[in-house]
Write a protein that holds these residues in place. Sequence first.
Motif, short mmCIF file in Angstrom:
data_model
loop_
_atom_site.label_atom_id
_atom_site.label_comp_id
_atom_site.label_asym_id
_atom_site.label_seq_id
_atom_site.Cartn_x
_atom_site.Cartn_y
_atom_site.Cartn_z
N VAL A 172 -38.14 -55.71 -11.75
CA VAL A 172 -36.91 -55.21 -12.17
C VAL A 172 -36.16 -54.40 -11.15
N SER A 173 -36.87 -54.07 -10.12
CA SER A 173 -36.39 -53.06 -9.10
C SER A 173 -35.97 -53.80 -7.98
N SER A 174 -36.68 -55.13 -7.83
CA SER A 174 -36.52 -55.89 -6.56
C SER A 174 -35.64 -56.88 -6.73
N ILE A 175 -35.25 -57.42 -8.16
CA ILE A 175 -34.35 -58.63 -8.36
C ILE A 175 -33.03 -58.43 -7.91
N GLN A 176 -32.53 -57.42 -7.95
CA GLN A 176 -31.27 -57.02 -7.81
C GLN A 176 -30.89 -57.08 -6.36
N ILE A 177 -31.88 -56.99 -5.57
CA ILE A 177 -31.31 -56.99 -4.16
C ILE A 177 -30.95 -58.05 -3.57
N PRO A 178 -31.43 -59.22 -3.65
CA PRO A 178 -30.90 -60.35 -2.96
C PRO A 178 -29.45 -60.63 -3.29
N PRO A 179 -29.10 -60.64 -4.32
CA PRO A 179 -27.81 -61.10 -4.68
C PRO A 179 -26.68 -59.76 -4.13
N SER A 180 -27.52 -58.52 -4.27
CA SER A 180 -26.56 -57.61 -3.81
C SER A 180 -26.22 -57.59 -2.27
N ILE A 181 -27.33 -58.18 -1.50
CA ILE A 181 -27.17 -58.35 0.00
C ILE A 181 -26.03 -59.59 0.16
N LEU A 182 -26.15 -60.31 -0.44
CA LEU A 182 -25.23 -61.58 -0.47
C LEU A 182 -24.03 -61.04 -0.66
N SER A 183 -23.63 -60.23 -1.67
CA SER A 183 -22.40 -59.60 -2.03
C SER A 183 -22.03 -58.84 -0.89
N LEU A 184 -22.87 -57.97 -0.44
CA LEU A 184 -22.53 -57.11 0.77
C LEU A 184 -21.97 -58.05 1.87
N ILE A 185 -22.68 -59.16 2.35
CA ILE A 185 -22.28 -59.71 3.49
C ILE A 185 -21.04 -60.45 3.06
N GLY A 186 -20.71 -61.06 1.62
CA GLY A 186 -19.53 -61.59 1.54
C GLY A 186 -18.29 -60.36 1.60
N SER A 187 -18.42 -59.26 1.02
CA SER A 187 -17.24 -58.31 1.11
C SER A 187 -17.21 -57.91 2.60
N SER A 188 -18.28 -57.66 3.35
CA SER A 188 -18.17 -57.35 4.71
C SER A 188 -17.52 -58.48 5.60
N LEU A 189 -17.64 -59.85 5.25
CA LEU A 189 -16.84 -60.73 6.12
C LEU A 189 -15.29 -60.54 5.71
N ILE A 190 -15.15 -60.45 4.31
CA ILE A 190 -13.71 -60.40 3.78
C ILE A 190 -13.02 -59.26 4.83
N ILE A 191 -13.67 -58.06 4.83
CA ILE A 191 -13.18 -56.83 5.53
C ILE A 191 -12.84 -57.43 6.93
N TYR A 192 -13.83 -57.73 7.47
CA TYR A 192 -13.74 -58.25 8.87
C TYR A 192 -12.62 -59.07 9.20
N ASN A 193 -12.62 -60.23 8.13
CA ASN A 193 -11.33 -61.26 8.53
C ASN A 193 -9.92 -60.49 8.21
N ILE A 194 -9.83 -59.65 7.31
CA ILE A 194 -8.66 -59.06 6.98
C ILE A 194 -8.35 -57.93 8.25
N ARG A 195 -9.25 -57.30 8.64
CA ARG A 195 -8.89 -56.44 9.60
C ARG A 195 -8.73 -56.96 11.21
N LYS A 196 -9.31 -58.21 11.27
CA LYS A 196 -9.09 -59.08 12.49
C LYS A 196 -7.92 -59.84 12.71
N ASN A 197 -7.33 -60.09 11.70
CA ASN A 197 -6.04 -60.93 11.38
C ASN A 197 -4.89 -59.92 11.58
N PRO A 198 -3.83 -60.11 12.57
CA PRO A 198 -2.83 -58.98 12.57
C PRO A 198 -1.94 -59.01 11.47
N LYS A 199 -1.83 -60.26 10.67
CA LYS A 199 -0.80 -60.53 9.65
C LYS A 199 -1.21 -59.31 8.41
#
Length: 154
Positions: A24-51
């Motif tokens: 129960v404690s560890s099953i939520q960690i892998p999808p959370s890491i994927l979500s963290l990576i996805g959100s971080s990539l969105i933040i990076y792409n938005i901040r990188k693009n000057p538009k």
Amino acid sequence: MNNSSIETNDGYSYMPSTNQQRVVSSIQIPPSILSLIGSSLIIYNIRKNPKRSPHRRIMLALSVSNTISTLGWILQPFFVPQDALPEPWVYAVGNDASCVMLGAISQFSIISQPLYLGFLSLYFLLTVKFGVKQRDFEAKYERWVHAFVLIFAV
């Protein structure tokens, strides 16, 4: 602690075994890491693009909110207070302060994410269906809605 029951004032409450607690404690960690990576990539792409546009700022705020929420999900199994249950949870190393912090993260996330999704829907409704220009949306709505979401969520 193998599938034992703990007697409480209300009757009996089930206490999972150590192996069940680990799952129960560890099953939520892998999808959370994927979500963290996805959100971080969105933040990076938005901040990188000057538009700059309201759509991109709303997505940035939603991704930041999701990142905060995901960090809470990753830390939750570990930051539970050790004395929260009659028998300690398998990975619990937290205290009352860490529990309050997790509660604040959860409360912020539960409120801010649906509000930002609704804000994104409002943006598309106004711009696509009713033909509101981006600069008009910025001037009339964007600041107020960001302020509302942040004040209401905090």
